[in-house]
Write an enzyme that holds these catalytic residues in place. Sequence first.
Site, PDB file in Angstrom:
ATOM      1  N   GLY A  10       0.773  -1.285  -0.238  1.00  0.00           N
ATOM      2  CA  GLY A  10      -0.059  -0.037  -0.004  1.00  0.00           C
ATOM      3  C   GLY A  10       0.883   1.151  -0.219  1.00  0.00           C
ATOM      4  O   GLY A  10       2.226   1.269  -0.003  1.00  0.00           O
ATOM      5  N   GLU A  11       0.178   2.454  -0.089  1.00  0.00           N
ATOM      6  CA  GLU A  11       0.659   3.620  -0.216  1.00  0.00           C
ATOM      7  C   GLU A  11      -0.148   4.969   0.424  1.00  0.00           C
ATOM      8  O   GLU A  11      -1.230   4.789  -0.079  1.00  0.00           O
ATOM      9  CB  GLU A  11       1.031   4.147  -1.563  1.00  0.00           C
ATOM     10  CG  GLU A  11       1.801   5.503  -1.768  1.00  0.00           C
ATOM     11  CD  GLU A  11       3.290   5.392  -1.722  1.00  0.00           C
ATOM     12  OE1 GLU A  11       4.010   6.427  -1.352  1.00  0.00           O
ATOM     13  OE2 GLU A  11       3.915   4.354  -1.981  1.00  0.00           O
ATOM     14  N   GLY A  12       0.318   5.422   1.419  1.00  0.00           N
ATOM     15  CA  GLY A  12      -0.512   6.426   2.001  1.00  0.00           C
ATOM     16  C   GLY A  12       0.059   7.513   2.188  1.00  0.00           C
ATOM     17  O   GLY A  12       1.235   7.722   1.571  1.00  0.00           O
ATOM     18  N   GLY A  13      -0.605   8.795   2.961  1.00  0.00           N
ATOM     19  CA  GLY A  13       0.000   9.889   3.157  1.00  0.00           C
ATOM     20  C   GLY A  13       1.257  10.002   4.062  1.00  0.00           C
ATOM     21  O   GLY A  13       2.045  10.634   3.903  1.00  0.00           O
ATOM     22  N   PHE A  14       1.322   8.791   4.819  1.00  0.00           N
ATOM     23  CA  PHE A  14       2.716   8.772   5.547  1.00  0.00           C
ATOM     24  C   PHE A  14       3.764   8.233   4.646  1.00  0.00           C
ATOM     25  O   PHE A  14       4.843   8.550   4.993  1.00  0.00           O
ATOM     26  CB  PHE A  14       2.291   7.690   6.787  1.00  0.00           C
ATOM     27  CG  PHE A  14       3.278   7.491   7.683  1.00  0.00           C
ATOM     28  CD1 PHE A  14       4.418   6.789   7.667  1.00  0.00           C
ATOM     29  CD2 PHE A  14       3.144   8.334   9.021  1.00  0.00           C
ATOM     30  CE1 PHE A  14       5.436   6.560   8.495  1.00  0.00           C
ATOM     31  CE2 PHE A  14       4.400   7.942   9.983  1.00  0.00           C
ATOM     32  CZ  PHE A  14       5.274   7.144   9.766  1.00  0.00           C
ATOM     33  N   GLY A  15       3.340   7.259   3.833  1.00  0.00           N
ATOM     34  CA  GLY A  15       4.431   6.682   3.069  1.00  0.00           C
ATOM     35  C   GLY A  15       4.157   5.255   2.615  1.00  0.00           C
ATOM     36  O   GLY A  15       2.915   4.932   3.040  1.00  0.00           O
ATOM     37  N   VAL A  43       3.628   1.165   2.499  1.00  0.00           N
ATOM     38  CA  VAL A  43       3.710   0.264   3.537  1.00  0.00           C
ATOM     39  C   VAL A  43       3.875  -1.189   2.967  1.00  0.00           C
ATOM     40  O   VAL A  43       3.819  -1.541   1.746  1.00  0.00           O
ATOM     41  CB  VAL A  43       2.111   0.068   4.004  1.00  0.00           C
ATOM     42  CG1 VAL A  43       1.996  -0.938   4.838  1.00  0.00           C
ATOM     43  CG2 VAL A  43       1.529   1.373   4.400  1.00  0.00           C
ATOM     44  N   LYS A  95       5.283   0.589   7.969  1.00  0.00           N
ATOM     45  CA  LYS A  95       4.754   1.909   7.174  1.00  0.00           C
ATOM     46  C   LYS A  95       6.014   2.742   7.417  1.00  0.00           C
ATOM     47  O   LYS A  95       6.789   2.988   8.267  1.00  0.00           O
ATOM     48  CB  LYS A  95       3.587   2.669   8.024  1.00  0.00           C
ATOM     49  CG  LYS A  95       3.127   3.775   7.582  1.00  0.00           C
ATOM     50  CD  LYS A  95       1.962   4.341   8.467  1.00  0.00           C
ATOM     51  CE  LYS A  95       0.759   3.578   8.241  1.00  0.00           C
ATOM     52  NZ  LYS A  95      -0.353   4.211   8.719  1.00  0.00           N
ATOM     53  N   ASP A 105      -9.708  11.714  10.270  1.00  0.00           N
ATOM     54  CA  ASP A 105      -9.385  11.120   8.847  1.00  0.00           C
ATOM     55  C   ASP A 105      -9.877   9.890   8.506  1.00  0.00           C
ATOM     56  O   ASP A 105      -9.158   8.849   8.107  1.00  0.00           O
ATOM     57  CB  ASP A 105      -7.868  11.294   8.441  1.00  0.00           C
ATOM     58  CG  ASP A 105      -7.631  11.113   7.000  1.00  0.00           C
ATOM     59  OD1 ASP A 105      -8.593  11.514   6.104  1.00  0.00           O
ATOM     60  OD2 ASP A 105      -6.698  10.724   6.604  1.00  0.00           O
TER      61      ASP A 105
END
Length: 272
Positions: free
Chosen positions: A114-119, A121, A135, A233
Site C-alpha cells: 500500500g501507499e498512504g499519506g505517511f508513505g 507500507v 509503514k 481522517d
Amino acid sequence: MFVSSNTLEIRFYWAGKETQAVPNKSVYGPLISAISVESDSPPGRISTGAIVGIVVATTIIMILVFGILWWKGCFGKKNSLARELESLGLQTGLFTLRQIKAATNNFDVSNKIGEGGFGPVYKGCLPNGTLIAVKQLSSKSKQGNREFLYEIGMISALQNPYLVKLYGFCEEGDQLLLIYEYLENNSLARALFGPEEHQIKLDWSTRQKICVGIARGLAYLHEESRLKFVHRDIKATNVLLDTNLDPKISDFGLAKLDEEDNTHISTRIAGT
C-alpha cells in the site's frame, strides 16, 4: 622408570624371616607394598594447559552470546525517540533497521502492499513467523520526528479490538518506521473499489458488522479511552480488515489529542 619434577615414593614391608638353608634356599625378605608419586607442585593447582583451554572456551562462548544479542539489536544505542518514549512512560517495541530489512527483504517492491499519506507500507515476516506491516515515512512527508513520536505514543496507549495494533517502531538515520500487525484482507477501500481480483463480495450483514465495528472503534477513541482522541481522517483506506472481515481503524498520524477544554470541535483542516 623415569620421574621428573616429582617425587617417587616406594614403600616396603617385612614378609618374614629369610633363609640361606640348603637345599631349600628362599628369600623371605622385604616386599613392595605400595608405590606413590608425590608432586612438587602446590596442592590443587590447575595445569597451564587446562587454564588455557578454559579461557579459550569461555571467550568463544562470550563472543557467540554477544554476537546473538547484537544481531537482535539488544546493544543498539538508545536514540532520542526511545528516550522520549521512556520519559513519557510508554512501552513499545524498538526494532533495528537490520531487523526490518531482513523482514521485508530490504523493502522489496514485491512486498509493498500500500501507499498512504505517511508513505509506502510493506509486508514483512519476523524470525518467529509473525507477519507485520511496516509503514515507512517518506522523505517528502511533512511529518517530522515530533509528530512521529506522538503517533507512537497514541497508538501504544490505545488497546481495542477495533484499532490496529502497534508492535513498535524503528528510527535509524533518515529512516522512520512504524511496525503494525498485518491484516490479511488489506483495506476496506481495496475490498470495495480495488482491482477485481482483490475485491471481496460483502453481503449486507458483513457490511453492517464493519460499520458497527468502525463506530465502536471511534466511540472508544472519542469517549472510552483514558486519553481521548479525534481521528479526523476516517475513510475506507484507513479501515483494515482481518481474516474474519472485522474492521480495524488505522493511521493515527492526523489524530488530535482531545485536551483543550474537553471539546471535539476543531477548525484545523486535516486529512482528505
